[in-house]
Design an enzyme around this catalytic site. Structure first.
Site, PDB file in Angstrom:
ATOM      1  N   CYS A   9       1.053  -1.002  -0.048  1.00 57.16           N
ATOM      2  CA  CYS A   9       0.039   0.170  -0.113  1.00 57.16           C
ATOM      3  C   CYS A   9       0.671   1.485   0.012  1.00 57.16           C
ATOM      4  O   CYS A   9       0.628   1.888  -0.581  1.00 57.16           O
ATOM      5  CB  CYS A   9      -1.155   0.116   0.514  1.00 57.16           C
ATOM      6  N   HIS A  66      -9.738   3.226  -1.449  1.00 59.90           N
ATOM      7  CA  HIS A  66      -8.142   3.293  -1.584  1.00 59.90           C
ATOM      8  C   HIS A  66      -7.776   1.925  -2.803  1.00 59.90           C
ATOM      9  O   HIS A  66      -7.791   0.593  -2.789  1.00 59.90           O
ATOM     10  CB  HIS A  66      -8.134   1.676  -0.354  1.00 59.90           C
TER      11      HIS A  66
END
Length: 406
Positions: free
Chosen positions: A88, A342
Protein backbone atom coordinates in the site's frame (compact mmCIF):
# COMPACT_ATOMS: atom_id res chain seq x y z
CA UNK A 1 21.81 17.92 -3.54
CA UNK A 2 19.56 16.70 -0.72
CA UNK A 3 15.86 16.24 -1.24
CA UNK A 4 14.61 18.39 1.65
CA UNK A 5 13.14 21.63 0.31
CA UNK A 6 14.67 21.14 -3.13
CA UNK A 7 11.92 19.26 -4.99
CA UNK A 8 8.63 20.94 -5.88
CA UNK A 9 5.19 19.57 -6.66
CA UNK A 10 4.10 21.76 -9.57
CA UNK A 11 1.01 19.92 -10.82
CA UNK A 12 -1.63 17.58 -9.40
CA UNK A 13 -4.39 15.46 -10.89
CA UNK A 14 -6.81 12.70 -9.92
CA UNK A 15 -9.62 10.76 -11.45
CA UNK A 16 -12.75 10.10 -9.46
CA UNK A 17 -12.44 7.18 -7.05
CA UNK A 18 -15.08 4.45 -6.96
CA UNK A 19 -16.57 1.61 -8.99
CA UNK A 20 -15.56 2.82 -12.44
CA UNK A 21 -16.72 0.15 -14.88
CA UNK A 22 -16.74 2.77 -17.63
CA UNK A 23 -13.00 3.43 -17.26
CA UNK A 24 -10.19 1.02 -18.01
CA UNK A 25 -6.79 0.91 -16.36
CA UNK A 26 -5.18 2.99 -19.11
CA UNK A 27 -7.97 5.57 -18.75
CA UNK A 28 -7.03 5.98 -15.08
CA UNK A 29 -3.37 6.46 -15.96
CA UNK A 30 -4.12 8.91 -18.77
CA UNK A 31 -6.79 10.87 -16.92
CA UNK A 32 -4.73 11.52 -13.81
CA UNK A 33 -1.46 12.15 -15.68
CA UNK A 34 -2.91 14.59 -18.20
CA UNK A 35 -4.73 16.36 -15.37
CA UNK A 36 -1.48 16.86 -13.45
CA UNK A 37 0.48 18.00 -16.51
CA UNK A 38 -2.25 20.46 -17.48
CA UNK A 39 -2.38 21.74 -13.90
CA UNK A 40 1.37 22.39 -14.13
CA UNK A 41 0.81 24.47 -17.28
CA UNK A 42 2.84 22.01 -19.36
CA UNK A 43 2.42 19.52 -22.17
CA UNK A 44 3.42 15.88 -21.97
CA UNK A 45 6.42 16.58 -24.22
CA UNK A 46 8.01 18.53 -21.36
CA UNK A 47 8.15 15.50 -19.05
CA UNK A 48 11.49 13.69 -18.95
CA UNK A 49 10.58 10.48 -17.12
CA UNK A 50 7.79 8.80 -15.17
CA UNK A 51 7.19 6.48 -12.24
CA UNK A 52 4.11 4.23 -12.19
CA UNK A 53 2.68 2.68 -9.02
CA UNK A 54 0.42 -0.34 -9.35
CA UNK A 55 0.51 -2.75 -6.46
CA UNK A 56 -1.70 -5.55 -7.80
CA UNK A 57 -1.73 -5.80 -11.61
CA UNK A 58 -3.30 -9.26 -11.29
CA UNK A 59 -6.63 -7.51 -10.69
CA UNK A 60 -6.39 -5.65 -14.01
CA UNK A 61 -5.22 -8.34 -16.40
CA UNK A 62 -1.50 -7.67 -15.77
CA UNK A 63 -1.74 -4.43 -17.76
CA UNK A 64 -0.13 -2.48 -14.92
CA UNK A 65 2.80 -4.82 -14.38
CA UNK A 66 5.35 -2.59 -16.15
CA UNK A 67 6.04 0.92 -17.32
CA UNK A 68 4.78 -0.08 -20.75
CA UNK A 69 1.32 0.98 -19.55
CA UNK A 70 2.50 4.61 -19.39
CA UNK A 71 4.06 4.38 -22.83
CA UNK A 72 0.74 3.13 -24.17
CA UNK A 73 -1.60 5.44 -22.27
CA UNK A 74 0.43 8.64 -22.73
CA UNK A 75 2.38 7.94 -25.96
CA UNK A 76 5.37 8.38 -23.72
CA UNK A 77 7.97 6.28 -25.52
CA UNK A 78 10.96 6.20 -25.66
CA UNK A 79 11.25 7.98 -22.32
CA UNK A 80 12.03 5.94 -19.18
CA UNK A 81 9.25 4.66 -16.91
CA UNK A 82 9.88 2.91 -13.59
CA UNK A 83 7.11 0.68 -12.27
CA UNK A 84 6.76 0.48 -8.46
CA UNK A 85 5.02 -2.16 -6.36
CA UNK A 86 5.47 -1.89 -2.59
CA UNK A 87 2.18 -2.96 -1.04
CA UNK A 88 0.00 0.00 0.00
CA UNK A 89 3.01 2.33 0.04
CA UNK A 90 3.42 1.89 -3.73
CA UNK A 91 2.02 5.29 -4.69
CA UNK A 92 4.05 7.30 -2.24
CA UNK A 93 7.13 5.26 -3.09
CA UNK A 94 6.65 6.29 -6.72
CA UNK A 95 6.58 9.95 -5.68
CA UNK A 96 9.66 9.38 -3.52
CA UNK A 97 11.58 7.74 -6.38
CA UNK A 98 10.66 10.49 -8.81
CA UNK A 99 11.64 13.16 -6.28
CA UNK A 100 15.01 11.55 -5.62
CA UNK A 101 15.74 11.53 -9.36
CA UNK A 102 14.98 15.25 -9.57
CA UNK A 103 17.09 15.95 -6.46
CA UNK A 104 19.96 14.03 -8.05
CA UNK A 105 19.80 16.34 -11.08
CA UNK A 106 19.01 13.49 -13.47
CA UNK A 107 15.79 15.04 -14.77
CA UNK A 108 14.14 18.46 -14.81
CA UNK A 109 10.45 17.48 -14.88
CA UNK A 110 9.00 14.09 -13.97
CA UNK A 111 5.64 12.39 -13.42
CA UNK A 112 4.61 10.09 -10.60
CA UNK A 113 1.41 8.21 -11.36
CA UNK A 114 -0.58 5.76 -9.27
CA UNK A 115 -3.41 3.66 -10.67
CA UNK A 116 -5.32 0.56 -9.64
CA UNK A 117 -8.30 -1.22 -11.20
CA UNK A 118 -9.78 -3.40 -8.49
CA UNK A 119 -13.46 -3.74 -9.34
CA UNK A 120 -13.50 -5.48 -12.73
CA UNK A 121 -12.87 -8.95 -11.32
CA UNK A 122 -14.94 -11.72 -9.78
CA UNK A 123 -14.56 -12.43 -6.05
CA UNK A 124 -12.18 -15.28 -6.91
CA UNK A 125 -9.89 -12.79 -8.62
CA UNK A 126 -9.95 -10.17 -5.90
CA UNK A 127 -7.11 -9.01 -3.68
CA UNK A 128 -8.82 -10.60 -0.66
CA UNK A 129 -8.94 -13.97 -2.41
CA UNK A 130 -5.33 -13.66 -3.53
CA UNK A 131 -4.22 -12.94 0.03
CA UNK A 132 -6.22 -15.78 1.54
CA UNK A 133 -5.44 -18.42 -1.08
CA UNK A 134 -2.08 -17.51 -2.53
CA UNK A 135 0.10 -16.98 0.53
CA UNK A 136 2.20 -19.38 2.61
CA UNK A 137 0.39 -22.74 2.81
CA UNK A 138 0.70 -23.07 6.58
CA UNK A 139 1.98 -19.85 8.15
CA UNK A 140 -0.37 -17.52 6.29
CA UNK A 141 -3.10 -19.66 4.73
CA UNK A 142 -6.45 -17.93 4.97
CA UNK A 143 -4.97 -14.72 6.30
CA UNK A 144 -6.72 -11.55 5.10
CA UNK A 145 -6.17 -7.87 5.74
CA UNK A 146 -9.31 -7.53 7.90
CA UNK A 147 -8.21 -10.53 9.94
CA UNK A 148 -4.71 -9.14 10.42
CA UNK A 149 -5.88 -5.71 11.55
CA UNK A 150 -8.61 -7.22 13.73
CA UNK A 151 -5.79 -8.66 15.86
CA UNK A 152 -4.45 -5.13 16.31
CA UNK A 153 -7.91 -3.77 17.11
CA UNK A 154 -8.65 -6.42 19.74
CA UNK A 155 -5.27 -5.95 21.40
CA UNK A 156 -5.61 -2.15 21.43
CA UNK A 157 -9.19 -2.07 22.75
CA UNK A 158 -8.37 -4.59 25.47
CA UNK A 159 -5.14 -2.87 26.54
CA UNK A 160 -6.56 0.63 26.80
CA UNK A 161 -10.16 -0.15 27.75
CA UNK A 162 -11.88 1.26 24.66
CA UNK A 163 -14.88 -0.03 22.71
CA UNK A 164 -16.17 -0.44 19.16
CA UNK A 165 -17.80 2.98 19.53
CA UNK A 166 -14.33 4.51 19.50
CA UNK A 167 -13.48 2.76 16.25
CA UNK A 168 -16.78 3.93 14.79
CA UNK A 169 -15.86 7.56 15.46
CA UNK A 170 -13.15 7.30 12.79
CA UNK A 171 -15.60 6.06 10.16
CA UNK A 172 -18.15 8.72 11.07
CA UNK A 173 -15.56 11.53 10.89
CA UNK A 174 -14.06 10.43 7.60
CA UNK A 175 -17.38 9.81 5.85
CA UNK A 176 -18.47 13.28 6.95
CA UNK A 177 -15.26 14.74 5.51
CA UNK A 178 -15.81 12.94 2.20
CA UNK A 179 -19.04 14.85 1.71
CA UNK A 180 -16.84 17.81 0.67
CA UNK A 181 -14.79 15.70 -1.74
CA UNK A 182 -16.52 15.24 -5.11
CA UNK A 183 -13.92 12.63 -6.12
CA UNK A 184 -14.59 10.35 -3.14
CA UNK A 185 -16.14 6.92 -3.47
CA UNK A 186 -18.63 7.60 -0.67
CA UNK A 187 -20.15 10.99 0.04
CA UNK A 188 -22.86 10.40 2.60
CA UNK A 189 -22.84 10.70 6.38
CA UNK A 190 -22.87 7.71 8.74
CA UNK A 191 -24.45 7.42 12.15
CA UNK A 192 -23.06 5.55 15.14
CA UNK A 193 -25.94 3.09 14.87
CA UNK A 194 -25.17 2.34 11.21
CA UNK A 195 -21.52 1.62 11.94
CA UNK A 196 -22.12 -0.53 15.01
CA UNK A 197 -24.96 -2.53 13.48
CA UNK A 198 -23.19 -3.20 10.17
CA UNK A 199 -22.20 -6.80 9.44
CA UNK A 200 -19.01 -7.98 11.14
CA UNK A 201 -16.11 -8.66 8.77
CA UNK A 202 -13.50 -9.73 11.33
CA UNK A 203 -14.36 -9.10 14.98
CA UNK A 204 -14.34 -6.29 16.11
CA UNK A 205 -14.19 -4.76 12.62
CA UNK A 206 -17.50 -4.29 10.85
CA UNK A 207 -18.26 -3.30 7.28
CA UNK A 208 -17.78 0.43 7.92
CA UNK A 209 -14.51 -0.14 9.77
CA UNK A 210 -12.97 -1.43 6.53
CA UNK A 211 -11.82 0.46 3.48
CA UNK A 212 -13.65 -0.36 0.23
CA UNK A 213 -12.12 -1.81 -2.91
CA UNK A 214 -11.79 0.97 -5.44
CA UNK A 215 -10.78 2.01 -8.95
CA UNK A 216 -8.85 5.26 -9.32
CA UNK A 217 -5.80 7.15 -10.46
CA UNK A 218 -3.72 10.07 -9.19
CA UNK A 219 -0.61 11.86 -10.43
CA UNK A 220 1.82 14.65 -9.58
CA UNK A 221 4.36 16.57 -11.63
CA UNK A 222 7.66 17.20 -9.86
CA UNK A 223 10.45 19.63 -10.70
CA UNK A 224 13.41 21.19 -8.98
CA UNK A 225 12.83 24.11 -6.66
CA UNK A 226 14.81 26.33 -9.01
CA UNK A 227 12.63 25.38 -11.97
CA UNK A 228 9.49 25.97 -9.92
CA UNK A 229 10.64 29.38 -8.72
CA UNK A 230 11.28 30.44 -12.31
CA UNK A 231 8.33 28.83 -14.06
CA UNK A 232 5.52 27.52 -11.85
CA UNK A 233 2.34 29.45 -11.14
CA UNK A 234 1.93 27.48 -7.90
CA UNK A 235 3.95 24.81 -6.16
CA UNK A 236 4.55 23.03 -2.89
CA UNK A 237 7.87 21.77 -1.57
CA UNK A 238 8.78 18.32 -0.29
CA UNK A 239 10.53 19.13 2.99
CA UNK A 240 11.13 15.58 4.16
CA UNK A 241 10.47 11.98 3.18
CA UNK A 242 11.10 8.72 4.99
CA UNK A 243 10.65 5.07 4.02
CA UNK A 244 11.03 2.14 6.38
CA UNK A 245 10.74 -1.63 5.99
CA UNK A 246 10.78 -3.37 9.35
CA UNK A 247 9.87 -7.00 8.66
CA UNK A 248 8.61 -9.67 6.30
CA UNK A 249 5.10 -10.37 5.10
CA UNK A 250 4.94 -13.70 6.95
CA UNK A 251 7.66 -13.36 9.58
CA UNK A 252 6.28 -10.08 10.94
CA UNK A 253 3.61 -11.92 12.92
CA UNK A 254 6.25 -13.93 14.76
CA UNK A 255 8.49 -11.02 15.77
CA UNK A 256 8.84 -11.01 19.56
CA UNK A 257 9.43 -7.25 19.56
CA UNK A 258 5.97 -6.54 18.12
CA UNK A 259 3.30 -5.48 20.60
CA UNK A 260 0.28 -5.22 18.25
CA UNK A 261 -0.28 -1.67 19.48
CA UNK A 262 1.33 0.25 16.61
CA UNK A 263 3.76 0.06 13.74
CA UNK A 264 7.53 0.44 14.05
CA UNK A 265 7.68 1.14 10.30
CA UNK A 266 5.58 4.28 10.70
CA UNK A 267 7.59 5.51 13.66
CA UNK A 268 10.88 5.02 11.80
CA UNK A 269 9.68 6.58 8.52
CA UNK A 270 8.25 9.54 10.45
CA UNK A 271 11.54 10.02 12.31
CA UNK A 272 13.39 10.19 8.97
CA UNK A 273 10.95 12.69 7.45
CA UNK A 274 10.81 14.85 10.58
CA UNK A 275 14.59 14.96 10.81
CA UNK A 276 14.86 16.20 7.21
CA UNK A 277 12.06 18.72 7.67
CA UNK A 278 13.34 19.98 11.04
CA UNK A 279 10.13 19.02 12.83
CA UNK A 280 10.38 18.33 16.55
CA UNK A 281 6.73 18.70 17.60
CA UNK A 282 4.52 17.41 14.77
CA UNK A 283 1.22 18.15 16.50
CA UNK A 284 2.00 21.85 16.73
CA UNK A 285 4.11 22.20 13.57
CA UNK A 286 1.78 20.42 11.11
CA UNK A 287 -1.50 21.92 9.91
CA UNK A 288 -3.10 18.69 8.68
CA UNK A 289 -2.37 15.00 8.09
CA UNK A 290 -3.47 12.41 5.54
CA UNK A 291 -2.69 9.08 7.19
CA UNK A 292 -3.37 5.49 6.28
CA UNK A 293 -6.79 4.46 7.61
CA UNK A 294 -7.27 1.13 5.84
CA UNK A 295 -9.25 0.17 8.96
CA UNK A 296 -10.61 2.45 11.65
CA UNK A 297 -8.11 1.14 14.22
CA UNK A 298 -5.26 1.99 11.85
CA UNK A 299 -5.96 5.73 11.90
CA UNK A 300 -5.99 5.70 15.70
CA UNK A 301 -2.63 3.95 16.12
CA UNK A 302 -1.09 5.89 13.23
CA UNK A 303 -1.86 9.21 14.90
CA UNK A 304 0.14 7.91 17.85
CA UNK A 305 3.00 6.55 15.75
CA UNK A 306 3.20 9.87 13.86
CA UNK A 307 3.64 11.73 17.15
CA UNK A 308 0.26 13.48 17.21
CA UNK A 309 -0.64 11.75 20.47
CA UNK A 310 1.14 9.66 23.08
CA UNK A 311 0.87 5.90 22.71
CA UNK A 312 -2.52 4.79 23.96
CA UNK A 313 -3.94 8.33 23.66
CA UNK A 314 -5.12 8.24 20.04
CA UNK A 315 -8.73 7.68 21.05
CA UNK A 316 -8.61 10.68 23.37
CA UNK A 317 -7.24 12.78 20.48
CA UNK A 318 -10.13 11.62 18.31
CA UNK A 319 -12.80 12.12 20.97
CA UNK A 320 -11.55 15.66 21.68
CA UNK A 321 -12.35 16.77 18.14
CA UNK A 322 -8.71 17.68 17.46
CA UNK A 323 -8.63 15.54 14.30
CA UNK A 324 -11.90 16.91 12.88
CA UNK A 325 -11.83 19.19 9.84
CA UNK A 326 -12.01 22.26 12.06
CA UNK A 327 -9.86 20.78 14.82
CA UNK A 328 -6.35 21.48 16.02
CA UNK A 329 -4.75 18.90 13.71
CA UNK A 330 -7.24 17.73 11.03
CA UNK A 331 -6.73 14.13 9.92
CA UNK A 332 -8.01 12.75 6.60
CA UNK A 333 -10.06 15.74 5.50
CA UNK A 334 -10.34 14.05 2.09
CA UNK A 335 -12.37 11.24 3.65
CA UNK A 336 -9.30 9.05 3.89
CA UNK A 337 -9.20 5.50 2.61
CA UNK A 338 -12.38 4.85 4.57
CA UNK A 339 -14.57 7.04 2.38
CA UNK A 340 -12.42 8.40 -0.45
CA UNK A 341 -11.56 4.80 -1.33
CA UNK A 342 -8.39 2.75 -1.66
CA UNK A 343 -7.16 1.93 -5.18
CA UNK A 344 -3.93 0.61 -3.70
CA UNK A 345 -1.33 1.95 -6.13
CA UNK A 346 -3.05 5.33 -6.40
CA UNK A 347 -3.67 5.99 -2.72
CA UNK A 348 -0.24 7.33 -1.76
CA UNK A 349 -0.16 9.67 -4.76
CA UNK A 350 -3.68 10.84 -3.96
CA UNK A 351 -2.58 11.70 -0.42
CA UNK A 352 0.32 13.77 -1.78
CA UNK A 353 -2.11 15.54 -4.12
CA UNK A 354 -4.40 16.35 -1.18
CA UNK A 355 -1.64 17.84 0.96
CA UNK A 356 -0.09 19.76 -1.94
CA UNK A 357 -3.47 21.25 -2.87
CA UNK A 358 -4.19 22.11 0.77
CA UNK A 359 -0.92 23.95 1.42
CA UNK A 360 -1.27 25.90 -1.83
CA UNK A 361 -4.83 26.91 -0.91
CA UNK A 362 -6.44 24.97 -3.76
CA UNK A 363 -8.52 22.34 -1.97
CA UNK A 364 -11.90 23.89 -2.65
CA UNK A 365 -14.68 23.41 -0.11
CA UNK A 366 -12.56 21.11 2.08
CA UNK A 367 -9.74 23.66 2.41
CA UNK A 368 -8.22 23.78 5.89
CA UNK A 369 -7.94 27.46 6.77
CA UNK A 370 -4.37 28.72 6.92
CA UNK A 371 -2.77 25.35 6.08
CA UNK A 372 0.84 25.75 4.96
CA UNK A 373 2.44 22.48 6.08
CA UNK A 374 1.06 18.95 6.03
CA UNK A 375 1.98 15.29 6.14
CA UNK A 376 1.07 12.29 4.00
CA UNK A 377 1.54 8.73 5.29
CA UNK A 378 0.99 5.26 3.87
CA UNK A 379 1.34 1.86 5.54
CA UNK A 380 1.87 -1.35 3.59
CA UNK A 381 1.36 -5.07 4.00
CA UNK A 382 0.82 -6.25 7.57
CA UNK A 383 2.27 -2.94 8.80
CA UNK A 384 5.89 -3.65 7.86
CA UNK A 385 6.37 -0.86 5.29
CA UNK A 386 5.64 2.83 5.76
CA UNK A 387 6.34 6.04 3.90
CA UNK A 388 5.97 9.54 5.34
CA UNK A 389 6.24 12.81 3.42
CA UNK A 390 6.20 16.36 4.78
CA UNK A 391 4.93 18.90 2.24
CA UNK A 392 4.91 22.67 2.69
CA UNK A 393 3.80 25.78 0.84
CA UNK A 394 6.28 27.89 -1.05
CA UNK A 395 6.55 31.53 -0.10
CA UNK A 396 4.67 32.36 -3.30
CA UNK A 397 1.67 30.23 -2.32
CA UNK A 398 1.66 31.09 1.39
CA UNK A 399 -1.84 32.28 2.18
CA UNK A 400 -2.86 32.95 -1.42
CA UNK A 401 -6.23 31.27 -1.07
CA UNK A 402 -6.14 30.44 -4.80
CA UNK A 403 -8.68 27.64 -4.40
CA UNK A 404 -8.82 24.78 -6.86
CA UNK A 405 -12.10 22.94 -7.25
CA UNK A 406 -11.52 19.19 -7.08
Amino acid sequence: MGIAGEVAIVGTGTTSFGVLHDMGYLDLVAGSAHGAVTDAGLTMDAVDAAWLATAEPQTSGLIGDSGAAVAEALRFSPRPVTRVSNFCTSGMEAVRGAALAVAAGEYDIVLAIGAEKMRDVTPKGSLVAKTAEGSHPTLAKGRTAPGQFALLANRYLDTYGHTRDDLARVAIKNHRNAMSNPSAQFGSELTMEQVIQAPIVAEPLGLYDCTPTTDGGAAVVLASRGWAEANASHYALIEGVGLSVTGGYVSNFFEESGDYLGFASTREAAAQAYRQAGITDPRSELDLVECHDCFTITEIVNTEDLGLAERGKGVELLRSGATAHDGEIPVNVSGGLQACGHPVGATGVRMVVEIADQVTGRAGTRQVAGATKGLAHTLGGPGVIACVMVIAASQTDHGTGDNKTA
